[in-house]
Enzyme design. Structure first.
Site, PDB file in Angstrom:
ATOM      1  N   CYS A  33      34.106  51.142  49.351  1.00  0.00           N
ATOM      2  CA  CYS A  33      35.375  50.676  49.284  1.00  0.00           C
ATOM      3  C   CYS A  33      36.527  51.330  49.964  1.00  0.00           C
ATOM      4  O   CYS A  33      37.579  50.967  50.343  1.00  0.00           O
ATOM      5  CB  CYS A  33      35.977  50.232  47.732  1.00  0.00           C
ATOM      6  SG  CYS A  33      34.574  49.548  46.907  1.00  0.00           S
ATOM      7  N   HIS A  52      40.563  42.222  48.105  1.00  0.00           N
ATOM      8  CA  HIS A  52      39.733  43.448  48.505  1.00  0.00           C
ATOM      9  C   HIS A  52      38.666  43.362  49.451  1.00  0.00           C
ATOM     10  O   HIS A  52      37.435  43.053  49.043  1.00  0.00           O
ATOM     11  CB  HIS A  52      39.533  44.225  46.997  1.00  0.00           C
ATOM     12  CG  HIS A  52      38.596  45.371  47.185  1.00  0.00           C
ATOM     13  ND1 HIS A  52      38.901  46.237  48.398  1.00  0.00           N
ATOM     14  CD2 HIS A  52      37.591  46.088  46.429  1.00  0.00           C
ATOM     15  CE1 HIS A  52      38.042  47.348  48.161  1.00  0.00           C
ATOM     16  NE2 HIS A  52      37.306  47.108  47.088  1.00  0.00           N
TER      17      HIS A  52
END
Ligand SMILES: [Zn+2]
Lengths: 146, 389
Positions: free
Chosen positions: B84, B334
């Site tokens: 991420c 996200h």
């Protein structure tokens, strides 16, 4: 939901890995015999879990297998309600991390527990298991009193 | 001696379920905007880094597919992976190529397309992002489950409550509703969070960031070039980084992310600024507990006091340190590899005073982007400023 046109691909991809375990074979074989073994470096004495044939502290590859005491202390846990695609046939499961002798920490399922009866700090026991497909694994269980 | 590097162009797609575009078309949206914002063309770009975790869309080599679609020819390129935090890592590689003198202009693109596979397959792919053999094969860990292990320990140690966690989500949605590019555009209540479906106890659906498609891009330039291109260069003053064990069982504790603490220390020290000088921040709030731990790990408060900051509204506009005024991962969305670049875009907007209704008051001229990969497996902290030195 969106009504955008998509090309539903005709080619599917299934990935199934043959994971080498020759360096940790004693561990997996040990589980089948009801033993829980970890590696200890013969050069510096470092104990590793997950077991590894090369010492992460001194990089020596001379190691021996030693049994870990089964009594541990629960550090943290969760109940997995939404499971991954390959676990859809499982009921929700409690995953926990517990600490054992020498500060060794292990992540595994906590069997037979109810969320409202447990908390960080309680005692757990490490038990070996073999799946119905014949794959060895390990779980935590609670003392009888809980 | 390394050269100063500035952000001179930014681009950002709409985040959400983008079934209208493929990976290259999605990246193109941000790339075109960023090049136009910088006032340059593709031939001016010496290197393109592409932050993307991949696996959930059909292309195996996103960098070359994206570059071809966008009309780049013979450009140096690579895909960068730090889970991420791939976007921040892509920015770091691009920054370093300019700082070292290798090139004068570089483009960092972050992109992810997560909606092309079914939801539980996405859950599986993220759940495998740790130590597959010891955490997934037999125990089926998921991304929320990893953070739930931290939430339980933090709540047990410091008395953080599920209401505190819910307040983080409410704040995210409040600002997400002011960001036209965010996935979620409406306010929610603490009660709505607390009564949403449990995904990994004690974390609920509304404690969790969504699966998102999106892209973001930044054009970076050397000082000499930046001063010719724009009157408002935003300078990258320092990038701190660290990592931690793949296995969560090898962590020291479960009340904070050591990688975040170390990345922040390195970022503060290389940019010669402390947390008290930061005017606005983006924190990695993949789950509500992650934002509370980030306040502590970044030094916005002491360890264990993160819940107090959110209770007192200190991380909203007008508070001590406004955090995630773009809606954060929770409400903006996200898209794994895009998130880090999106954070740099947001901080650049804030420091340029271009954030409109959700503009923070900029007093010292510093902004911070905190981007975590996995469950504290990777951490990058980037400090930006209105001044070059
Ligand atoms: Zn050793």
């Amino acid at each position: 939901m969106s009504s955008d046109p998509v090309l539903h691909s005709r080619r599917s991809l299934t990935l199934r890995f043959d994971i080498p375990i020759s360096h940790t074979r004693e561990f997996w074989d040990g589980l089948k015999e009801g033993k829980f073994l970890v590696t200890r470096c013969k050069k510096c004495g470092n104990i590793s879990f997950p077991p590894q044939s090369d010492c992460p502290r001194c990089m020596s590859n001379e190691h021996e297998w030693v049994e870990l005491k089964r009594e541990g202390k629960l550090l943290t846990y969760t109940l997995v309600q939404v499971t991954p695609a390959s676990f859809v046939d499982n009921d929700p499961y409690i995953v926990a991390i517990a600490e054992f002798q020498g500060g060794i920490k292990i992540l595994a399922w906590l069997e037979g527990a109810k969320l409202d009866k447990i908390g960080p700090g309680i005692q757990v026991r490490l038990e070996t298991r073999v799946s119905k497909e014949g794959n060895p694994y390990y779980v935590f269980t609670l003392p009888q009193s809980l | 001696m390394s050269r100063n590097v500035a952000v001179v162009g930014i681009g950002h797609s709409r985040f959400g379920r983008r079934t209208d575009v493929n990976i290259a078309e999605l990246a193109f949206e941000s790339i075109k905007q960023a090049l136009e914002d910088a006032g340059i063309d593709r031939k001016d770009v010496g290197f393109v880094t592409v932050g993307s975790a991949g696996g959930w869309y059909e292309e195996a080599l996103p960098a070359v597919v994206i570059n071809e679609y966008s009309g780049f020819k013979s450009v140096g390129t690579m895909r960068v992976e730090a889970a991420c935090a791939s976007g921040s890592a892509a920015v770091k590689v691009a920054r370093d190529m300019i700082a070292s003198g290798e090139t004068d202009i570089a483009l960092a693109v972050g992109v992810e397309k997560m909606s092309e596979v079914d939801t539980l397959t996405s859950v599986e792919l993220i759940g495998r992002a740790g130590s597959y053999m010891w955490e997934f094969e037999n125990y089926g860990m998921t991304f929320p489950a990893y953070y739930a292990l931290y939430a339980v320990a933090h709540m047990n140690r410091f008395g953080t409550t599920t209401e505190d966690l819910a307040r983080v989500a409410v704040k995210a949605h409040k600002y997400g509703a002011m960001n036209p590019l965010a996935q979620f555009q409406r306010d929610i209540t603490v009660e709505k969070v607390l009564t949403s479906q449990v995904v990994a106890w004690p974390l609920k659906l509304y404690d969790s960031c969504p699966l998102t498609d999106g892209s973001a891009a930044v054009v970076l330039a050397s000082e000499e070039v930046a001063r010719k291109l724009t009157d408002t260069p935003i300078w990258i003053r320092g990038i701190g980084y660290s990592s931690d064990s793949a296995n969560l069982s090898k962590r020291d504790d479960y009340i904070g992310l050591r990688a975040s603490v170390e990345a922040a220390q390195r970022a503060y020290s290389s940019s010669k600024v402390g947390p008290e000088k930061i005017d606005v921040a983006t924190c990695h709030d993949c789950f509500t507990i992650a934002e509370i731990m980030a306040y502590e790990d970044l030094g916005f408060c002491r360890k264990g006091e993160g819940a107090t900051l959110i209770r007192e509204g200190q991380t909203e506009i007008g508070g001590k340190i406004p955090v995630n005024l773009d809606g954060g991962l929770k409400a903006k969305g996200h898209p794994i590899g895009a998130t880090g670049v999106s954070m740099i875009v947001e901080i650049t907007k804030q420091l340029r005073n271009e954030a409109g209704r959700r503009q923070a008051s900029i007093k010292n001229g510093f902004g911070l982007a905190h981007n975590v990969g996995g469950t504290g497996h990777y951490a990058y902290v980037t400090i930006l400023s209105r001044d070059a030195t």
